[in-house]
Structure formats: structure tokens, C-alpha cells
Design a protein around this motif. Sequence first.
Motif, PDB file in Angstrom:
ATOM      1  N   GLY A 104       0.766  -1.235   0.000  1.00 56.56           N
ATOM      2  CA  GLY A 104       0.000   0.000   0.000  1.00 56.56           C
ATOM      3  C   GLY A 104       0.794   1.280   0.000  1.00 56.56           C
ATOM      4  N   ASP A 105       2.133   1.196  -0.005  1.00 55.37           N
ATOM      5  CA  ASP A 105       2.914   2.434   0.063  1.00 55.37           C
ATOM      6  C   ASP A 105       3.124   3.074  -1.304  1.00 55.37           C
ATOM      7  OD1 ASP A 105       4.760   0.621  -0.987  1.00 55.37           O
ATOM      8  OD2 ASP A 105       6.450   1.641  -0.034  1.00 55.37           O
ATOM      9  N   SER A 106       2.642   2.437  -2.371  1.00 52.36           N
ATOM     10  CA  SER A 106       2.807   2.989  -3.713  1.00 52.36           C
ATOM     11  C   SER A 106       1.634   2.545  -4.581  1.00 52.36           C
ATOM     12  CB  SER A 106       4.117   2.506  -4.327  1.00 52.36           C
ATOM     13  OG  SER A 106       4.289   3.002  -5.631  1.00 52.36           O
ATOM     14  N   GLY A 107       1.142   3.446  -5.426  1.00 51.13           N
ATOM     15  CA  GLY A 107       0.036   3.069  -6.299  1.00 51.13           C
ATOM     16  C   GLY A 107      -0.467   4.231  -7.127  1.00 51.13           C
ATOM     17  N   ASN A 108      -1.538   3.997  -7.874  1.00 50.48           N
ATOM     18  CA  ASN A 108      -2.100   5.005  -8.761  1.00 50.48           C
ATOM     19  C   ASN A 108      -3.469   4.566  -9.244  1.00 50.48           C
ATOM     20  OD1 ASN A 108      -1.744   3.421 -11.390  1.00 50.48           O
ATOM     21  ND2 ASN A 108       0.367   3.503 -10.621  1.00 50.48           N
ATOM     22  N   PHE A 109      -4.108   5.436 -10.026  1.00 52.84           N
ATOM     23  CA  PHE A 109      -5.399   5.134 -10.629  1.00 52.84           C
ATOM     24  C   PHE A 109      -5.272   5.176 -12.153  1.00 52.84           C
ATOM     25  CE2 PHE A 109      -6.507   6.627  -6.436  1.00 52.84           C
ATOM     26  CZ  PHE A 109      -7.593   5.846  -6.071  1.00 52.84           C
ATOM     27  N   THR A 110      -6.153   4.450 -12.818  1.00 49.98           N
ATOM     28  CA  THR A 110      -6.265   4.478 -14.272  1.00 49.98           C
ATOM     29  C   THR A 110      -7.713   4.754 -14.650  1.00 49.98           C
ATOM     30  OG1 THR A 110      -4.456   2.900 -14.605  1.00 49.98           O
ATOM     31  CG2 THR A 110      -6.022   3.151 -16.409  1.00 49.98           C
ATOM     32  N   LEU A 111      -7.921   5.670 -15.574  1.00 45.89           N
ATOM     33  CA  LEU A 111      -9.254   5.965 -16.094  1.00 45.89           C
ATOM     34  C   LEU A 111      -9.271   5.668 -17.587  1.00 45.89           C
ATOM     35  CD1 LEU A 111     -12.108   7.087 -15.654  1.00 45.89           C
ATOM     36  CD2 LEU A 111     -11.188   9.365 -16.175  1.00 45.89           C
ATOM     37  N   LYS A 112     -10.245   4.900 -17.997  1.00 49.89           N
ATOM     38  CA  LYS A 112     -10.338   4.465 -19.389  1.00 49.89           C
ATOM     39  C   LYS A 112     -11.762   4.666 -19.894  1.00 49.89           C
ATOM     40  CE  LYS A 112      -9.431   0.241 -22.114  1.00 49.89           C
ATOM     41  NZ  LYS A 112      -8.993  -1.174 -21.960  1.00 49.89           N
ATOM     42  N   THR A 113     -11.898   5.128 -21.120  1.00 47.98           N
ATOM     43  CA  THR A 113     -13.205   5.272 -21.742  1.00 47.98           C
ATOM     44  C   THR A 113     -13.218   4.552 -23.079  1.00 47.98           C
ATOM     45  OG1 THR A 113     -14.902   6.849 -22.480  1.00 47.98           O
ATOM     46  CG2 THR A 113     -12.604   7.467 -22.853  1.00 47.98           C
ATOM     47  N   SER A 114     -14.362   3.964 -23.430  1.00 46.87           N
ATOM     48  CA  SER A 114     -14.451   3.184 -24.663  1.00 46.87           C
ATOM     49  C   SER A 114     -15.760   3.472 -25.393  1.00 46.87           C
ATOM     50  CB  SER A 114     -14.357   1.684 -24.363  1.00 46.87           C
ATOM     51  OG  SER A 114     -15.514   1.243 -23.664  1.00 46.87           O
ATOM     52  N   ARG A 115     -15.781   3.138 -26.668  1.00 50.37           N
ATOM     53  CA  ARG A 115     -16.955   3.358 -27.502  1.00 50.37           C
ATOM     54  C   ARG A 115     -16.975   2.324 -28.621  1.00 50.37           C
ATOM     55  NH1 ARG A 115     -22.127   5.216 -28.452  1.00 50.37           N
ATOM     56  NH2 ARG A 115     -22.385   5.656 -30.668  1.00 50.37           N
ATOM     57  N   ALA A 116     -18.150   1.763 -28.888  1.00 50.07           N
ATOM     58  CA  ALA A 116     -18.312   0.855 -30.021  1.00 50.07           C
ATOM     59  C   ALA A 116     -18.216   1.643 -31.317  1.00 50.07           C
ATOM     60  CB  ALA A 116     -19.654   0.140 -29.935  1.00 50.07           C
ATOM     61  N   LEU A 117     -17.342   1.230 -32.231  1.00 48.94           N
ATOM     62  CA  LEU A 117     -17.143   1.904 -33.508  1.00 48.94           C
ATOM     63  C   LEU A 117     -17.835   1.193 -34.662  1.00 48.94           C
ATOM     64  CD1 LEU A 117     -13.322   2.676 -33.185  1.00 48.94           C
ATOM     65  CD2 LEU A 117     -15.254   4.138 -32.538  1.00 48.94           C
ATOM     66  N   LEU A 118     -17.980  -0.113 -34.542  1.00 52.88           N
ATOM     67  CA  LEU A 118     -18.590  -0.909 -35.613  1.00 52.88           C
ATOM     68  C   LEU A 118     -19.316  -2.091 -34.995  1.00 52.88           C
ATOM     69  CD1 LEU A 118     -18.821  -1.502 -38.726  1.00 52.88           C
ATOM     70  CD2 LEU A 118     -16.827  -3.002 -38.421  1.00 52.88           C
ATOM     71  N   MET A 119     -20.567  -2.299 -35.405  1.00 50.92           N
ATOM     72  CA  MET A 119     -21.347  -3.437 -34.926  1.00 50.92           C
ATOM     73  C   MET A 119     -21.849  -4.212 -36.135  1.00 50.92           C
ATOM     74  SD  MET A 119     -21.246  -2.921 -31.612  1.00 50.92           S
ATOM     75  CE  MET A 119     -22.527  -4.009 -31.018  1.00 50.92           C
ATOM     76  N   ARG A 120     -21.346  -5.414 -36.320  1.00 52.88           N
ATOM     77  CA  ARG A 120     -21.749  -6.252 -37.433  1.00 52.88           C
ATOM     78  C   ARG A 120     -22.165  -7.627 -36.896  1.00 52.88           C
ATOM     79  NH1 ARG A 120     -22.140  -2.146 -39.578  1.00 52.88           N
ATOM     80  NH2 ARG A 120     -21.167  -1.367 -41.503  1.00 52.88           N
ATOM     81  N   PRO A 121     -22.887  -8.405 -37.703  1.00 53.44           N
ATOM     82  CA  PRO A 121     -23.351  -9.704 -37.213  1.00 53.44           C
ATOM     83  C   PRO A 121     -22.229 -10.604 -36.693  1.00 53.44           C
ATOM     84  CG  PRO A 121     -24.496  -9.142 -39.231  1.00 53.44           C
ATOM     85  CD  PRO A 121     -23.438  -8.090 -39.040  1.00 53.44           C
ATOM     86  N   ASN A 122     -21.037 -10.481 -37.261  1.00 54.91           N
ATOM     87  CA  ASN A 122     -19.968 -11.389 -36.852  1.00 54.91           C
ATOM     88  C   ASN A 122     -18.691 -10.673 -36.438  1.00 54.91           C
ATOM     89  OD1 ASN A 122     -19.755 -14.228 -36.530  1.00 54.91           O
ATOM     90  ND2 ASN A 122     -18.187 -14.279 -38.109  1.00 54.91           N
ATOM     91  N   HIS A 123     -18.797  -9.366 -36.182  1.00 54.03           N
ATOM     92  CA  HIS A 123     -17.589  -8.620 -35.845  1.00 54.03           C
ATOM     93  C   HIS A 123     -17.977  -7.307 -35.168  1.00 54.03           C
ATOM     94  CE1 HIS A 123     -13.332  -7.182 -37.277  1.00 54.03           C
ATOM     95  NE2 HIS A 123     -13.382  -7.460 -35.989  1.00 54.03           N
ATOM     96  N   VAL A 124     -17.311  -7.002 -34.051  1.00 49.48           N
ATOM     97  CA  VAL A 124     -17.489  -5.694 -33.418  1.00 49.48           C
ATOM     98  C   VAL A 124     -16.105  -5.053 -33.262  1.00 49.48           C
ATOM     99  CG1 VAL A 124     -19.589  -6.344 -32.195  1.00 49.48           C
ATOM    100  CG2 VAL A 124     -17.368  -6.621 -31.058  1.00 49.48           C
ATOM    101  N   ILE A 125     -16.069  -3.727 -33.343  1.00 54.85           N
ATOM    102  CA  ILE A 125     -14.826  -2.985 -33.148  1.00 54.85           C
ATOM    103  C   ILE A 125     -15.075  -1.879 -32.133  1.00 54.85           C
ATOM    104  CG2 ILE A 125     -13.067  -1.523 -34.216  1.00 54.85           C
ATOM    105  CD1 ILE A 125     -13.529  -2.994 -36.826  1.00 54.85           C
ATOM    106  N   PHE A 126     -14.184  -1.768 -31.158  1.00 53.97           N
ATOM    107  CA  PHE A 126     -14.274  -0.743 -30.128  1.00 53.97           C
ATOM    108  C   PHE A 126     -13.022   0.138 -30.185  1.00 53.97           C
ATOM    109  CE2 PHE A 126     -17.669  -3.221 -28.747  1.00 53.97           C
ATOM    110  CZ  PHE A 126     -18.281  -2.704 -27.609  1.00 53.97           C
ATOM    111  N   GLY A 127     -13.167   1.376 -29.758  1.00 54.77           N
ATOM    112  CA  GLY A 127     -12.039   2.279 -29.589  1.00 54.77           C
ATOM    113  C   GLY A 127     -11.984   2.751 -28.149  1.00 54.77           C
ATOM    114  N   SER A 128     -10.793   3.047 -27.657  1.00 56.41           N
ATOM    115  CA  SER A 128     -10.665   3.495 -26.271  1.00 56.41           C
ATOM    116  C   SER A 128      -9.522   4.480 -26.127  1.00 56.41           C
ATOM    117  CB  SER A 128     -10.434   2.314 -25.320  1.00 56.41           C
ATOM    118  OG  SER A 128      -9.124   1.799 -25.463  1.00 56.41           O
ATOM    119  N   ALA A 129      -9.583   5.241 -25.047  1.00 53.60           N
ATOM    120  CA  ALA A 129      -8.490   6.112 -24.626  1.00 53.60           C
ATOM    121  C   ALA A 129      -8.334   5.941 -23.123  1.00 53.60           C
ATOM    122  CB  ALA A 129      -8.779   7.567 -24.973  1.00 53.60           C
TER     123      ALA A 129
END
Length: 260
Positions: A104-129
Motif C-alpha cells: 500500500g505504500d505505492s500506487g495510482n489510478f487508471t481511467l479508461k473510456t471506450s466506444r463501439a465503432l462498428l457493430m456487425r453480425p460477426n464482428h465488433v470494433i471498439f475504440g478506447s483512450a
Amino acid sequence: MRKTLKTFGSVAVLGAATLTMTGSIAFGQSVVKDSANVTMFGADAAFTLPKGDMYFGATLSDPRGGVSGKGTDGDMSMGIGFGNPITSLGFELDLNVTGLEPFGDSGNFTLKTSRALLMRPNHVIFGSAAVSNLAAWGDSNVGNERWNATISGLTQFEGADLIHPFMWTVGYGSDAVLSTAGSSLTEEGWFAGVGIGVTETFGMSVSATENQYNVGVGVRVPGIEGLNVSYGVNDITDHMDRKQQMLTLTYSLNDVFGGF
């Protein structure tokens, strides 16, 4: 897969650069077959935890940071998902405790956001930062905040009894590439990886940066819902003199405060 991504489960352990998709993957109103266990080691993926899901993780690394002579050490992390990446934005907040001695003497936080870019019957693509090393304390406070942008896809192959998910990811990050052999110094650069679910409990992946290769496997523990174990080797060819073994245990909970 069908046109609408209905449910998916994920456990993201950022400190270990491991992501395991758990449970059935449903692209429609029902799931006819169970999904094999797909994992990604050594490269971030653009998926975030679904709203209301949580994970707890612990990682044992040898040697610490991949630097020879540093000995064995561990990290712990936990995360929670918010929002909806399909209709708007998904968010994930992770707490990372780096080092176990003293705990516990060292640490940090991570914040991530994502969004669906493509939705197809057999394939999905997401983007994130993602932005990491936020609100750092202890040894983690020495470094600056870090960021990456990632695009990932998830498709599937139907076997006789199982759906075999196939995941790919490619991204660019502020600390993605080792800059000096044998040290922990990093610089901006590209990373990429692929992972496939082989059986209902086993998956494997390969990833790379501009100067190293990583290989990992993930196992869904039979009979214990939400429990996963992964093992991987960073810089497996030791090209950057940073070969490192990592063993990670994660436990996930679904719909802790309501899913979407």
C-alpha cells in the motif's frame, strides 16, 4: 453473432496488461453455444468493464519490472465499470497498488473510456483512450501520467460445440516501447496483439511492441464463476534484456450495482 451486442463480460488487469473475456458472448437474444475463453496478454484492449461489473486482481512478477536482479514482487488492482459503450461511452476506473513490500505504500489510478465503432453480425470494433498513473503516491509518484489510444476487434468462429472468439488489438501509447535495453525506461510507440479462445476454459495470445514480443495464456477456473488465472512472458526473446514472467489471479463480479 447478431447485429446487437447484448452482453459480454471482461476482466481487465492493467498492471499485468492482461484482459480476459469471460462468460458467454451474446450478439442477439440468446446464446446457442458457450464461448471459449479468450485472453490478451502484454497489450491493452479497447474494451471496458460493463456497467456495474467489478474485478479484483493480484499479479506476481519475476523479476520486478523485468529488470534483472530486482527479485520477485507483486501488484494488486481492482476496477469497476460505468456507462454504456454501445449507446454512448463506457468508463472504467482502476485502482493499482504497486509493490507488496510494504503493501500500500505505492500506487495510482487508471481511467479508461471506450466506444463501439462498428457493430456487425460477426464482428465488433471498439475504440478506447486511457490515462494511467493518476493521483499517484509513493514510488509511483516519481513518474508522469501516461496515456494510450487503442482500437480492438472481436469476432468469432463457430466450432462443433463452442464459439471460438478471436480478438485483435492495436494501439499507440506514451510508454508502450522500451527505449533502453535492460532498464525500465520507455518512450512513445505502437503495440499490437491477437488472442483466441481455444476451449471453454483456455485461451492464448501473442502481442508485440516495436522491439519486444510477449506470449500468454489464460485459464477460466472450472467450477468457480468469475475466477481466472493467466500466465505470460514479456520480452520472450529477451531482445531488450527485459524477459519477465507474470502470474495473475483475477476474480470478477457481475452487476454489482446494476448492469446495462
